[in-house]
Design a protein around this motif. Structure first.
Motif, mmCIF file in Angstrom:
data_model
loop_
_atom_site.group_PDB
_atom_site.id
_atom_site.type_symbol
_atom_site.label_atom_id
_atom_site.label_comp_id
_atom_site.label_asym_id
_atom_site.label_seq_id
_atom_site.Cartn_x
_atom_site.Cartn_y
_atom_site.Cartn_z
ATOM 1 N N GLU A 324 -6.247 -10.411 6.755
ATOM 2 C CA GLU A 324 -5.255 -9.351 6.584
ATOM 3 C C GLU A 324 -5.002 -9.152 5.096
ATOM 4 O O GLU A 324 -4.639 -10.099 4.382
ATOM 5 N N VAL A 325 -5.219 -7.934 4.635
ATOM 6 C CA VAL A 325 -5.069 -7.595 3.220
ATOM 7 C C VAL A 325 -4.218 -6.335 3.109
ATOM 8 O O VAL A 325 -4.537 -5.307 3.725
ATOM 9 N N ALA A 326 -3.160 -6.422 2.347
ATOM 10 C CA ALA A 326 -2.277 -5.266 2.118
ATOM 11 C C ALA A 326 -1.821 -4.643 3.431
ATOM 12 O O ALA A 326 -1.760 -3.414 3.573
ATOM 13 N N GLY A 327 -1.530 -5.495 4.415
ATOM 14 C CA GLY A 327 -1.029 -5.008 5.694
ATOM 15 C C GLY A 327 -2.105 -4.476 6.620
ATOM 16 O O GLY A 327 -1.784 -3.969 7.702
ATOM 17 N N ARG A 328 -3.367 -4.587 6.232
ATOM 18 C CA ARG A 328 -4.458 -4.089 7.073
ATOM 19 C C ARG A 328 -5.347 -5.251 7.504
ATOM 20 O O ARG A 328 -5.671 -6.135 6.705
ATOM 21 N N LYS A 329 -5.738 -5.255 8.770
ATOM 22 C CA LYS A 329 -6.665 -6.263 9.272
ATOM 23 C C LYS A 329 -8.087 -5.791 8.976
ATOM 24 O O LYS A 329 -8.522 -4.758 9.485
ATOM 25 N N LEU A 330 -8.762 -6.568 8.158
ATOM 26 C CA LEU A 330 -10.096 -6.173 7.710
ATOM 27 C C LEU A 330 -11.163 -7.138 8.210
ATOM 28 O O LEU A 330 -10.919 -8.339 8.369
ATOM 29 N N TRP A 353 -9.270 -4.531 -4.766
ATOM 30 C CA TRP A 353 -9.492 -3.083 -4.654
ATOM 31 C C TRP A 353 -8.606 -2.476 -3.563
ATOM 32 O O TRP A 353 -7.979 -1.433 -3.756
ATOM 33 N N VAL A 354 -8.534 -3.149 -2.407
ATOM 34 C CA VAL A 354 -7.715 -2.653 -1.298
ATOM 35 C C VAL A 354 -6.238 -2.663 -1.680
ATOM 36 O O VAL A 354 -5.493 -1.707 -1.412
ATOM 37 N N GLU A 355 -5.785 -3.738 -2.315
ATOM 38 C CA GLU A 355 -4.379 -3.826 -2.723
ATOM 39 C C GLU A 355 -4.041 -2.782 -3.782
ATOM 40 O O GLU A 355 -2.961 -2.179 -3.756
ATOM 41 N N SER A 356 -4.961 -2.543 -4.704
ATOM 42 C CA SER A 356 -4.721 -1.532 -5.739
ATOM 43 C C SER A 356 -4.681 -0.139 -5.131
ATOM 44 O O SER A 356 -3.848 0.698 -5.502
ATOM 45 N N ALA A 357 -5.558 0.130 -4.183
ATOM 46 C CA ALA A 357 -5.592 1.440 -3.538
ATOM 47 C C ALA A 357 -4.292 1.705 -2.794
ATOM 48 O O ALA A 357 -3.764 2.821 -2.806
ATOM 49 N N ARG A 358 -3.749 0.680 -2.173
ATOM 50 C CA ARG A 358 -2.484 0.858 -1.453
ATOM 51 C C ARG A 358 -1.341 1.086 -2.436
ATOM 52 O O ARG A 358 -0.455 1.914 -2.196
ATOM 53 N N ALA A 359 -1.365 0.359 -3.550
ATOM 54 C CA ALA A 359 -0.295 0.496 -4.541
ATOM 55 C C ALA A 359 -0.252 1.901 -5.120
ATOM 56 O O ALA A 359 0.820 2.432 -5.418
ATOM 57 N N PHE A 360 -1.429 2.506 -5.277
ATOM 58 C CA PHE A 360 -1.479 3.856 -5.844
ATOM 59 C C PHE A 360 -1.416 4.937 -4.769
ATOM 60 O O PHE A 360 -1.534 6.122 -5.058
ATOM 61 N N GLY A 361 -1.262 4.522 -3.521
ATOM 62 C CA GLY A 361 -1.088 5.480 -2.441
ATOM 63 C C GLY A 361 -2.319 6.292 -2.116
ATOM 64 O O GLY A 361 -2.215 7.442 -1.686
ATOM 65 N N ALA A 362 -3.503 5.715 -2.328
ATOM 66 C CA ALA A 362 -4.738 6.446 -2.018
ATOM 67 C C ALA A 362 -4.872 6.592 -0.513
ATOM 68 O O ALA A 362 -4.727 5.632 0.234
ATOM 69 N N PRO A 363 -5.111 7.791 -0.013
ATOM 70 C CA PRO A 363 -5.192 8.002 1.428
ATOM 71 C C PRO A 363 -6.401 7.330 2.069
ATOM 72 O O PRO A 363 -6.338 6.895 3.208
ATOM 73 N N LYS A 364 -7.507 7.288 1.339
ATOM 74 C CA LYS A 364 -8.713 6.663 1.877
ATOM 75 C C LYS A 364 -9.303 5.745 0.818
ATOM 76 O O LYS A 364 -9.177 5.999 -0.382
ATOM 77 N N MET A 365 -9.949 4.695 1.277
ATOM 78 C CA MET A 365 -10.519 3.722 0.347
ATOM 79 C C MET A 365 -11.973 3.480 0.704
ATOM 80 O O MET A 365 -12.399 2.371 0.969
#
Length: 373
Positions: A324-330, A353-365
């Protein structure tokens, strides 16, 4: 006149007497000197011989002393178990070039990706939505090494065999293909549950082989069930020939392995045993300590639900995880990673990368697949 004549004769006689006396006195001295010289000439050779004998005795004493020292050293060496070293030509071991992995031979490492991963194959999927966040050569079919043991564990767990049943390591379980080592010597007996724990957590090859060998119907039946399970799960790129992963003929694609991780994560036994940090087993009078081959399970910043590592030279360094990374099960799959710790580094790069994408509010990663360059 006569008187003068007698006087002259008397003087001449006196002179002659003195001459005779002097000659008599000088002759013995000369003879003595001559005899002395003769004696010296005769003695000189004797002195030389004596000196030579003395020198010879000194040399002999020195040699005997040297022999004693050599013999003493030999006796000491013999007592110490040391053999005399003989001079010989220095031999150099031949330089053996590193064996290329299948991915390297296929040129998969030439494919670039935005995260500069060291694995030639990578796949990151959202377990809940099945969204592909990152893919790199995910359709390539490569040797999977000990990732094989995840399927081995799944077959054993689903068979519901008694976990307390004793299993003994035999010569059949010894690796003759790669010559890998094991602390489970022939004759060691553990329970099926202990064997499964060691196979999943510390990638114990003899334990995994013993699990397949002792399965009802034998090893051939077990391998057949592994392949049947893969087909049932839709793992069309997967093939197994044995239960350890030592054979490079055990192959799969990253997409197939993501499917296997998803199914295995649903088994509580596999989740618990694969993420166990360490484990102890009693073997005779000894207690053996085993550690997890994935150092990330001991890292408190990671939340790992299931994992398995693998390595043989043909496969490179491999790793599969559910985390689980940044609230997502990967689900993460890394194959053919170059470097001992690079597969763990790739997992860290993906997490950052996943945590940074969530912090910046990127819709897709979704990372774009790289190109040959």
């Amino acid at each position: 006149m006569q008187h003068r004549f007698r006087t002259a004769v008397s003087r001449i006689a006196s002179i002659l007497g003195l001459v005779i006396v002097s000659s008599a006195l000088i002759a013995p001295s000369a003879n003595a000197a001559e005899r002395k010289r003769a004696t010296v000439k005769k003695v000189a050779p004797s002195a030389t011989a004596s000196t030579k004998k003395t020198a010879d005795r000194r040399v002999a004493v020195t040699l005997r002393s040297s022999d004693r020292q050599v013999n003493d050293r030999r006796r000491v060496s013999a007592k110490a178990g040391v053999r005399p070293v003989k001079a010989s030509a220095v031999s150099r071991a031949p330089v053996v070039p590193a064996k290329l992995s299948f991915g390297q031979m296929a040129g998969l490492h030439e494919v670039s990706d935005p995260l500069d991963l060291k694995s030639s194959v990578a796949l990151v999927i959202d377990q809940d939505t099945r969204e592909v966040l990152l893919s790199k050569n995910d359709h390539a079919v490569l040797p999977i090494a000990s990732l094989t043991k995840l399927m081995t564990g799944l077959i054993i767990s689903e068979a519901k065999l008694p976990m307390d049943e004793p299993i003994t390591i035999t010569q059949d379980d010894v690796d003759t293909e790669k010559g890998s080592r094991s602390r489970l010597s022939v004759g060691t007996t553990l329970t099926r549950g202990e064997m499964l724990h060691l196979a999943l957590m510390s990638s114990e090859n003899r334990a995994a082989h013993a699990l397949g060998r002792t399965y009802p119907g034998g090893l051939a039946t077990f391998v057949s069930l592994m392949n049947a399970k893969a087909r049932m799960l839709g793992m069309t790129d997967t093939r197994y020939v044995e239960p350890t992963g030592l054979s490079s003929q055990n192959q799969a694609s990253a997409r197939d392995l993501a499917t296997l991780v998803n199914v295995a994560h649903g088994d509580p036994v596999l989740r618990e045993l694969s993420t166990s940090p360490s484990y102890e087993v009693a073997v005779g009078r000894k207690t053996l300590q085993y550690n997890n081959t994935n150092g990330l399970v001991k890292n408190p910043t990671w939340d790992i639900g299931l994992q398995k590592t693998g390595y043989i030279s043909e496969a490179g360094r491999c790793l599969v995880m559910q985390a689980e990374v940044a609230g997502r099960k990967l689900i993460m799959v890394f194959l053919d990673s170059a470097g001992k710790f690079s597969r763990l580094g790739d997992a860290e790069r993906v997490r950052n990368w996943v945590e940074s994408a969530r912090a910046f509010g990127a819709p897709k990663m979704t990372a774009q697949k790289g190109s040959h360059g």
